[in-house]
Enzyme design. Structure first.
Site, PDB file in Angstrom:
ATOM      1  N   ARG A  37       0.831  -1.208   0.000  1.00  0.00           N
ATOM      2  CA  ARG A  37       0.000   0.000   0.000  1.00  0.00           C
ATOM      3  C   ARG A  37       0.863   1.254   0.000  1.00  0.00           C
ATOM      4  NH1 ARG A  37      -3.761  -1.115   5.047  1.00  0.00           N
ATOM      5  NH2 ARG A  37      -1.763  -1.934   5.768  1.00  0.00           N
ATOM      6  N   TYR A  58      -1.629  -2.671  -5.550  1.00  0.00           N
ATOM      7  CA  TYR A  58      -1.532  -4.021  -6.090  1.00  0.00           C
ATOM      8  C   TYR A  58      -1.856  -4.110  -7.575  1.00  0.00           C
ATOM      9  CZ  TYR A  58      -1.748  -4.913  -1.056  1.00  0.00           C
ATOM     10  OH  TYR A  58      -1.515  -4.901   0.290  1.00  0.00           O
ATOM     11  N   HIS A  79      -8.102 -11.606   0.823  1.00  0.00           N
ATOM     12  CA  HIS A  79      -7.659 -12.642  -0.114  1.00  0.00           C
ATOM     13  C   HIS A  79      -8.545 -12.724  -1.353  1.00  0.00           C
ATOM     14  CE1 HIS A  79      -5.266 -15.173   3.065  1.00  0.00           C
ATOM     15  NE2 HIS A  79      -4.760 -13.976   2.850  1.00  0.00           N
ATOM     16  N   LYS A  97      -3.450 -19.185   3.013  1.00  0.00           N
ATOM     17  CA  LYS A  97      -4.585 -19.781   3.688  1.00  0.00           C
ATOM     18  C   LYS A  97      -5.109 -18.842   4.760  1.00  0.00           C
ATOM     19  CE  LYS A  97      -1.251 -22.013   4.967  1.00  0.00           C
ATOM     20  NZ  LYS A  97      -0.491 -20.765   5.179  1.00  0.00           N
ATOM     21  N   ASP A 178      -6.869 -18.437  11.538  1.00  0.00           N
ATOM     22  CA  ASP A 178      -5.441 -18.151  11.546  1.00  0.00           C
ATOM     23  C   ASP A 178      -4.602 -19.393  11.832  1.00  0.00           C
ATOM     24  OD1 ASP A 178      -3.750 -15.535  11.423  1.00  0.00           O
ATOM     25  OD2 ASP A 178      -2.816 -16.742  12.993  1.00  0.00           O
TER      26      ASP A 178
END
Length: 323
Positions: A37, A58, A79, A97, A178
């Protein structure tokens, strides 16, 4: 495609740092660009890892015609958008993940990748580790007999901070997504049956996310005992238990060794003696799949990601607080 794949990195956080550290062990790929960013963050990251290009934002990275594959390492709730934007720009994607935070989003990404003819994989690096593959080999050879139990836990003390990503509900915080995804994914690796008769105990932090969770379930004829926690360090060992023996895998999510036991006697042991953290194995596998023009990797196909999402949704729906 015989040339090295040129990787673009999305985000400059800890896991992106570790992934890039291991890219020096990858024979079929090289780091080519990074995006953040803030431009100064991207430049600092690029300098540290010897990356040629640094982008602010991005989309500039996704639009770079010199990039073959994107590694997405942003927080969970970003994601879907990051992977979708990369796919729309014609890039193959390896996404950390959990690949998304819902089965619906996962299905949308899968369909998009298929329609674009692009490779997409959730970065379940555990599946590609030599020690996990060796444990599976022992299991497939019948060395522990008929599978009866899988026990796995993953927990570290993560001091409460209402501003951190881990405890922020708006950033898809909580220990299930997480850390808990690892024991769930490991159980699926050895026993690909749906979860049934779920019993879940959880503790909810003041921010509304779970910081401790215990899961009991049937999976076919197998009993699962899984746990994850931000409130304490758990043993962090996986046990694959049969009626003739068991396999123990310390620190299974990044395992470098495993042991085979019959009763109390260790009869076999494997250590990969690697120099890397272990991310290189999945990166190498992704490169091979893309070079072979595969759209999915057989070890971590879209179907597995979708079913893991469904299992976590079922677990979320079953929460019962310890309080």
């Amino acid at each position: 495609m015989s040339k090295k794949l040129r990787w673009g990195i999305v985000s400059t956080g800890r896991i992106a740092q570790e992934f890039c550290q291991d890219m020096r062990f990858v024979e079929n790929g090289e780091l080519a660009a990074v995006a953040a960013r803030k431009l100064e963050d991207a430049k600092a990251f690029a300098n540290k890892h010897g990356i040629e290009k640094a982008y602010q934002g991005y989309q500039s990275l996704f639009d770079d015609a010199g990039i073959d594959v994107i590694y997405v390492a942003t927080p969970h709730n970003f994601h879907f958008q990051n992977a979708r934007d990369a796919l729309m720009a014609g890039k193959s994607v390896l996404c950390e993940k959990p690949i998304t935070i819902s089965s619906e989003e996962c299905q949308q990404l899968s369909e998009l990748a298929q329609s674009k003819g692009l490779f997409l994989m959730e970065a379940m690096w555990t599946y590609f580790l030599p020690a996990i593959k060796k444990a599976k080999q022992w299991f497939d050879e019948g060395r522990i007999g008929t599978l009866k139990h899988i026990k796995a836990d993953f927990g570290y003390l993560m001091p409460f901070d209402s501003e951190s990503r881990l405890y922020n509900a708006d950033l898809a915080g909580g220990c299930l997504l997480d850390m808990g995804i690892y024991p769930i994914a490991l159980s699926k690796y050895f026993n690909d049956y749906p979860l049934e008769n779920l019993m879940v105990k959880s503790h909810i932090a003041s921010t509304g996310v779970e910081d401790d969770i215990v899961i009991l379930a049937d999976s076919g004829d197998i009993k699962l005992t899984l746990a994850s926690s931000f409130t304490c360090k758990l043993p962090n060992i996986a046990y694959i238990i049969g009626d003739a023996g068991y396999i123990a895998i310390p620190n299974f999510w990044h395992a470098n060794q495993c042991s085979l036991f019959v009763k109390d006697e260790q009869i076999d042991h494997f250590d990969d003696h690697r120099s890397s953290l272990g991310f290189n194995y999945e990166a190498q596998a992704v490169g091979e799949a893309i070079q072979q023009q595969q759209l999915e990797h057989p070890l971590m196909p879209h179907k597995t990601s979708f079913e893991l999402q469904q299992q976590m949704e079922a677990i979320f729906a079953t929460f019962k607080s310890f309080d």
